[in-house]
Design a protein around this motif. Sequence first.
Motif, PDB file in Angstrom:
ATOM      1  N   LEU A 169       0.825  -1.205   0.000  1.00 41.61           N
ATOM      2  CA  LEU A 169       0.000   0.000   0.000  1.00 41.61           C
ATOM      3  C   LEU A 169       0.863   1.261   0.000  1.00 41.61           C
ATOM      4  O   LEU A 169       1.879   1.327   0.692  1.00 41.61           O
ATOM      5  N   VAL A 170       0.428   2.265  -0.740  1.00 34.84           N
ATOM      6  CA  VAL A 170       1.128   3.545  -0.761  1.00 34.84           C
ATOM      7  C   VAL A 170       0.100   4.656  -0.931  1.00 34.84           C
ATOM      8  O   VAL A 170      -0.923   4.486  -1.585  1.00 34.84           O
ATOM      9  N   VAL A 171       0.397   5.812  -0.328  1.00 34.80           N
ATOM     10  CA  VAL A 171      -0.468   6.986  -0.434  1.00 34.80           C
ATOM     11  C   VAL A 171       0.353   8.155  -0.977  1.00 34.80           C
ATOM     12  O   VAL A 171       1.450   8.436  -0.482  1.00 34.80           O
ATOM     13  N   GLY A 172      -0.170   8.827  -1.999  1.00 35.13           N
ATOM     14  CA  GLY A 172       0.390  10.095  -2.453  1.00 35.13           C
ATOM     15  C   GLY A 172       1.730  10.038  -3.145  1.00 35.13           C
ATOM     16  O   GLY A 172       2.402  11.058  -3.271  1.00 35.13           O
ATOM     17  N   ALA A 173       2.165   8.874  -3.621  1.00 37.57           N
ATOM     18  CA  ALA A 173       3.462   8.780  -4.288  1.00 37.57           C
ATOM     19  C   ALA A 173       3.392   9.397  -5.687  1.00 37.57           C
ATOM     20  O   ALA A 173       2.365   9.308  -6.362  1.00 37.57           O
ATOM     21  N   SER A 174       4.502   9.987  -6.137  1.00 38.97           N
ATOM     22  CA  SER A 174       4.576  10.426  -7.528  1.00 38.97           C
ATOM     23  C   SER A 174       4.920   9.251  -8.442  1.00 38.97           C
ATOM     24  O   SER A 174       4.653   9.286  -9.639  1.00 38.97           O
ATOM     25  N   ARG A 175       5.515   8.215  -7.864  1.00 42.39           N
ATOM     26  CA  ARG A 175       5.774   6.964  -8.558  1.00 42.39           C
ATOM     27  C   ARG A 175       5.789   5.841  -7.539  1.00 42.39           C
ATOM     28  O   ARG A 175       6.478   5.974  -6.527  1.00 42.39           O
ATOM     29  N   PRO A 176       5.023   4.768  -7.765  1.00 42.99           N
ATOM     30  CA  PRO A 176       4.096   4.557  -8.866  1.00 42.99           C
ATOM     31  C   PRO A 176       2.782   5.311  -8.637  1.00 42.99           C
ATOM     32  O   PRO A 176       2.470   5.686  -7.496  1.00 42.99           O
ATOM     33  N   ARG A 177       2.045   5.525  -9.707  1.00 44.56           N
ATOM     34  CA  ARG A 177       0.787   6.255  -9.620  1.00 44.56           C
ATOM     35  C   ARG A 177      -0.170   5.688 -10.665  1.00 44.56           C
ATOM     36  O   ARG A 177       0.217   5.513 -11.827  1.00 44.56           O
ATOM     37  N   PRO A 178      -1.414   5.411 -10.283  1.00 48.80           N
ATOM     38  CA  PRO A 178      -2.351   4.833 -11.247  1.00 48.80           C
ATOM     39  C   PRO A 178      -2.883   5.885 -12.219  1.00 48.80           C
ATOM     40  O   PRO A 178      -2.738   7.096 -12.007  1.00 48.80           O
ATOM     41  N   GLY A 179      -3.519   5.407 -13.281  1.00 45.40           N
ATOM     42  CA  GLY A 179      -4.195   6.313 -14.190  1.00 45.40           C
ATOM     43  C   GLY A 179      -5.478   6.835 -13.568  1.00 45.40           C
ATOM     44  O   GLY A 179      -5.950   6.327 -12.549  1.00 45.40           O
ATOM     45  N   LYS A 180      -6.030   7.855 -14.179  1.00 42.85           N
ATOM     46  CA  LYS A 180      -7.296   8.414 -13.737  1.00 42.85           C
ATOM     47  C   LYS A 180      -8.334   8.252 -14.840  1.00 42.85           C
ATOM     48  O   LYS A 180      -8.008   8.256 -16.033  1.00 42.85           O
TER      49      LYS A 180
END
Length: 219
Positions: free
Chosen positions: A170-181
């Motif tokens: 789990l990760v919150v607010g990372a610039s990488r990795p980041r899912p699409g919107k």
Amino acid sequence: MPSYLRGKTRDNLIAVNVHDEARNVYYAFKTKDLASINGVSTADIQALGHREIDTLPDGSLFFLRAQTPKPPRARKVINKNPSVSEQGSVSTYYGYGREKQVLAQKWDLSTPAKGVNLRSKSRYLTAIAKISNGALYAFPLNKRDFDNYGGILGLLSPQQITTDTEQSKLVVGASRPRPGKAAKDLGGGSSFSSFFSFDAVNQLRGENFCAFQNKMTSF
């Protein structure tokens, strides 16, 4: 800015593990070349568990500029009586389970680690988007929106995170990795947008969503 900081760029990309080493999950951050600072030795760097990104094991996850999880920090006094042009101490992150090694090198433990908290309140919950590299990106989402669109977006609820392995990804607010919107026009001048899981693309296409990363891209 103190004179000893001028010209000292933070261009070294370093990683420390945020869970036990077997999980291969790391927090990445940019820092100065700590080894070039008087009073910081190779033994210090080893005790802190600092690793360059290209030395991480194959298949590792690393989170860049994440809000959480965040590793703990330590501080070391390198000059007890510094002048205005001298550095008195240095502070940095250190890896999971390295407290004994860090203390042995005369560092003080300054800030505890921060983990990812999953919430399910009356109006909002923590929704989780799956990323193709195995990371799980957590973010707040209105409960009604989750009920209406969570399945289409391929999102997980907090109750679906049931193992330590899942928790460690789990990760919150990372610039990488980041899912699409993804976004959908709801008519009447309103719209809905959210992160989505990598394996939900076909579902989104069928529900008239469009997906975007840096710019809108229609399916």
